[in-house]
Design a protein around this motif. Structure first.
Motif, short mmCIF file in Angstrom:
data_model
loop_
_atom_site.label_atom_id
_atom_site.label_comp_id
_atom_site.label_asym_id
_atom_site.label_seq_id
_atom_site.Cartn_x
_atom_site.Cartn_y
_atom_site.Cartn_z
N THR A 325 74.62 18.52 47.61
CA THR A 325 74.05 17.46 48.44
C THR A 325 74.70 17.43 49.82
O THR A 325 74.02 17.33 50.85
CB THR A 325 74.23 16.09 47.75
OG1 THR A 325 73.54 16.10 46.50
CG2 THR A 325 73.70 14.96 48.63
N THR A 326 76.04 17.55 49.85
CA THR A 326 76.75 17.53 51.13
C THR A 326 76.36 18.71 52.00
O THR A 326 76.14 18.57 53.21
CB THR A 326 78.28 17.53 50.90
OG1 THR A 326 78.63 16.43 50.06
CG2 THR A 326 79.03 17.40 52.22
N MET A 327 76.26 19.90 51.39
CA MET A 327 75.87 21.08 52.16
C MET A 327 74.44 20.93 52.69
O MET A 327 74.14 21.33 53.83
CB MET A 327 76.00 22.34 51.29
CG MET A 327 77.45 22.69 50.96
SD MET A 327 77.62 24.10 49.84
CE MET A 327 77.18 25.46 50.91
N ALA A 328 73.58 20.34 51.91
CA ALA A 328 72.20 20.12 52.35
C ALA A 328 72.15 19.11 53.50
O ALA A 328 71.39 19.28 54.46
CB ALA A 328 71.34 19.64 51.19
N ASP A 329 72.99 18.06 53.41
CA ASP A 329 73.03 17.07 54.49
C ASP A 329 73.50 17.69 55.80
O ASP A 329 73.01 17.34 56.89
CB ASP A 329 73.97 15.92 54.11
CG ASP A 329 73.40 15.04 53.02
OD1 ASP A 329 72.18 15.12 52.77
OD2 ASP A 329 74.19 14.27 52.41
N ILE A 330 74.47 18.62 55.71
CA ILE A 330 75.03 19.23 56.92
C ILE A 330 74.05 20.19 57.57
O ILE A 330 73.88 20.22 58.79
CB ILE A 330 76.36 19.95 56.59
CG1 ILE A 330 77.44 18.92 56.22
CG2 ILE A 330 76.82 20.82 57.76
CD1 ILE A 330 78.74 19.54 55.72
N THR A 331 73.37 20.98 56.75
CA THR A 331 72.50 22.03 57.30
C THR A 331 71.03 21.64 57.37
O THR A 331 70.23 22.31 58.05
CB THR A 331 72.61 23.31 56.43
OG1 THR A 331 72.18 23.00 55.10
CG2 THR A 331 74.03 23.83 56.42
N GLY A 332 70.68 20.61 56.63
CA GLY A 332 69.28 20.20 56.62
C GLY A 332 68.42 20.96 55.65
O GLY A 332 67.20 20.79 55.61
N LYS A 333 69.02 21.83 54.84
CA LYS A 333 68.25 22.57 53.83
C LYS A 333 69.15 22.84 52.63
O LYS A 333 70.38 22.94 52.76
CB LYS A 333 67.72 23.89 54.40
CG LYS A 333 68.78 24.80 54.98
CD LYS A 333 68.14 26.04 55.60
CE LYS A 333 69.21 26.94 56.22
NZ LYS A 333 68.62 28.15 56.85
N PRO A 334 68.57 22.95 51.44
CA PRO A 334 69.39 23.12 50.24
C PRO A 334 70.07 24.49 50.21
O PRO A 334 69.48 25.49 50.62
CB PRO A 334 68.37 22.99 49.10
CG PRO A 334 67.06 23.34 49.72
CD PRO A 334 67.13 22.87 51.14
N PRO A 335 71.33 24.55 49.76
CA PRO A 335 72.03 25.83 49.65
C PRO A 335 71.60 26.59 48.40
O PRO A 335 71.02 26.01 47.49
CB PRO A 335 73.50 25.40 49.55
CG PRO A 335 73.44 24.07 48.85
CD PRO A 335 72.16 23.41 49.35
#
Length: 556
Positions: A325-335
């Motif tokens: 979730t945190t990575m998705a929030d930072i990049t705007g797309k799911p890892p």
């Protein structure tokens, strides 16, 4: 001696002969041995002096304190001056590194011992000082590994000092002390069972004992190509050397816990560079659009907790969801961190997972500034279990004497010799050292005869003269305090297990449990009693030691 006091060579030496400075020192030291033996009515000429080596095995703080107690009793008995070489691995090197800070320590060991014990009974190195040392390591070397973390944050807590001297600065050619040799192993050679795993480090040179390939110790760690130095790395200090020698004690779970504890401290630590501010208030990268620091710290905290959860066997689902979730929030797309059948409990999968998150920090959002770049590098090193990485001085050597396995890689990883054989036999078994008598002090936690028995087996395979070792079956669980092994055209070996039926009676198991390698650091009371029990192995056997010294002297 310091590098400025002798001519340093920038070339690799492929030769089994001893360093000229070592030969000169040993020649002078033999005069001291002659005078020592005369006090016991053992007379020999300078060219017939028995070459005696004292070995300290590994065993963490137990070995450090045990070696100190043994040396002190040799000093009291007047026998310390008959020792030519003092060689150690792992915990014994902690003792050696401290002793050799004191010039001519062997002539005043009563005073040095008291200072040593007082330090061990005192406070640990402060977290601030230890972290400042870790930062120096991180910025000062081409290769950062877990050995740097182990040195600054763990070894300092056991030895209670920050020893920043270099080995060359600890040594004087006119020293009245035995010649010191520190031993580590080459991880690649150990794992692949090829090449030469035994690496010795003395104040003069470092290299492979069996192969006979050496460089000046001030150049050990520098970059070489085809036998010549290309780029210099500063000689590493004694704290790092102690850490390389003792990395078998490293516990992956404990280091992950250390990183977890470190994260909140870093957020509240004041910057020592630029205007005063918290590290958490500084920009994480040069990119003005870099993500908020709290999100980055949370992501790294979750990754650390994920690894601890896997090691402890607890559920990782919530942590995985938080990370994604945190990575998705930072990049705007799911890892893309896992597939449908992904199982984090599998080591390889956890490695991929860690590397993906670390790559996300360093490559995708460019978080490389201190301390975030350091933290991600620590996680990477933990994932790959990288220890003692340095340049390979034998890289691309074209010498048939050097095993191919030692020439191929640009780097080598060095680690605790206790992971192969917990005693430094092979450094003193070099033919040119001409060792006649080996006194082996064994501080091992497990089998008290493993070191001498495995050395005998290895020597048989390598055609190195060594006596046959036969241990009575009844002694395996209840060892005595003094064993002698002899063989034709081989050195005499005296083997002394730390805990035995003489100094511990029927309470050997209680002593072993009380002084486990993991029970660190020892209390002042435990230090004092361990010095005493180790010392008994010498004081109870002075006459037996003299008997064997007299025998090898007469045989020469």
């Amino acid at each position: 001696m310091s590098a400025s006091r002798h001519q340093s060579s920038d070339e690799v030496k492929i030769n089994h002969s001893l360093n000229k400075k070592e030969e000169e020192f040993i020649s002078r030291r033999k005069n001291t041995v002659v005078q020592c033996l005369e006090k016991f009515n053992i007379r020999c000429s300078q060219d017939k002096v028995p070459n005696i080596a004292l070995l300290g095995s590994g065993g963490g703080q137990r070995a450090m304190v045990g070696l100190l107690g043994s040396l002190f009793e040799l000093y009291k008995a007047g026998l310390l001056d008959c020792i030519l070489y003092l060689a150690g691995v792992s915990g014994s090197t902690w003792c050696m590194a401290s002793l050799y800070q004191e010039p001519d320590w062997s002539t005043k060991l009563d005073i040095v011992k008291d200072k040593f014990v007082k330090r061990l009974s005192g406070p640990e190195i402060s977290w601030t000082d230890a972290f400042a040392k870790l930062k120096k390591y991180y910025h000062g070397k081409d290769f950062f590994s877990l050995t740097d973390v182990w040195a600054a944050m763990f070894v300092t807590s056991y030895v209670k000092e920050l020893n920043e001297q270099a080995l060359t600065n600890q040594w004087n050619e006119d020293s009245k002390d035995p010649f010191p040799i520190y031993t580590v192993i080459d991880k690649h050679c150990k794992q692949r069972e090829e090449g030469d795993p035994w690496v010795e480090i003395s104040p003069l040179e470092a290299g492979y004992s069996l192969t006979g390939a050496f460089v000046d110790v001030c150049n050990f760690g520098s970059q070489f190509h085809e036998g010549s130095k290309k780029n210099h790395q500063d000689e590493f200090d004694m704290l790092y050397l102690q850490a390389v020698c003792s990395s078998a004690l490293a516990d992956g779970q404990e280091i992950w816990k250390f990183v977890k504890d470190l994260l909140p401290k870093l957020k509240t630590l004041k910057s020592a560079e630029g205007p005063p501010m918290l590290l958490s208030e500084q920009p994480l990268s040069e990119d003005p659009n870099s993500p908020p620091i709290d999100e980055c710290y949370q992501l790294l905290t979750d990754l650390v907790d994920m690894n601890l959860a896997v090691l402890e066997g607890t559920d990782t689902f919530a942590l995985d969801q938080s990370i994604q979730t945190t990575m998705a929030d930072i990049t705007g797309k799911p890892p893309l961190l896992r597939g449908p059948n992904f199982n984090l409990a599998e080591k390889q999968n956890l490695t991929w997972y860690n590397m993906d998150v670390c790559s996300f920090f360093k490559d995708k959002i460019k978080l490389t500034k201190w301390p975030f770049g350091f933290l991600t590098d620590v996680c990477t090193c933990l994932t790959q279990w990288t220890w003692g990485r340095n340049y390979n001085f034998l890289h691309n050597m074209s010498d048939e004497v050097v095993p191919t396995a030692l020439q191929q890689n640009k780097t080598r990883d060095y680690e605790d010799a206790g992971l192969l054989n917990n005693s430094p036999y092979f450094s003193v078994l070099r033919e040119k050292r001409g060792t006649d008598l080996i006194i082996s002090l064994d501080f091992s936690e497990g089998d008290p005869f493993m070191t001498v028995r495995e050395t005998a087996e290895m020597c048989k395979k390598l055609n190195i003269p060594f006596p046959e070792v036969n241990i009575p079956s009844e002694d395996l669980e209840k060892p005595k305090d003094f064993y002698v092994f002899k063989g034709q055209n081989a050195p005499t070996v005296i083997h002394i297990p730390l805990f035995n039926v003489v100094n511990c009676g029927d309470k050997i198991d209680l002593w072993r449990k009380k002084h486990r390698t993991s029970n660190l650091p020892y209390s002042p009371e435990e230090v004092t009693e361990l010095i005493a029990v180790a010392g008994k192995n010498i004081s109870n056997n002075v006459e037996k030691l003299l008997e064997q010294i007299r025998a090898v002297a007469e045989a020469k």
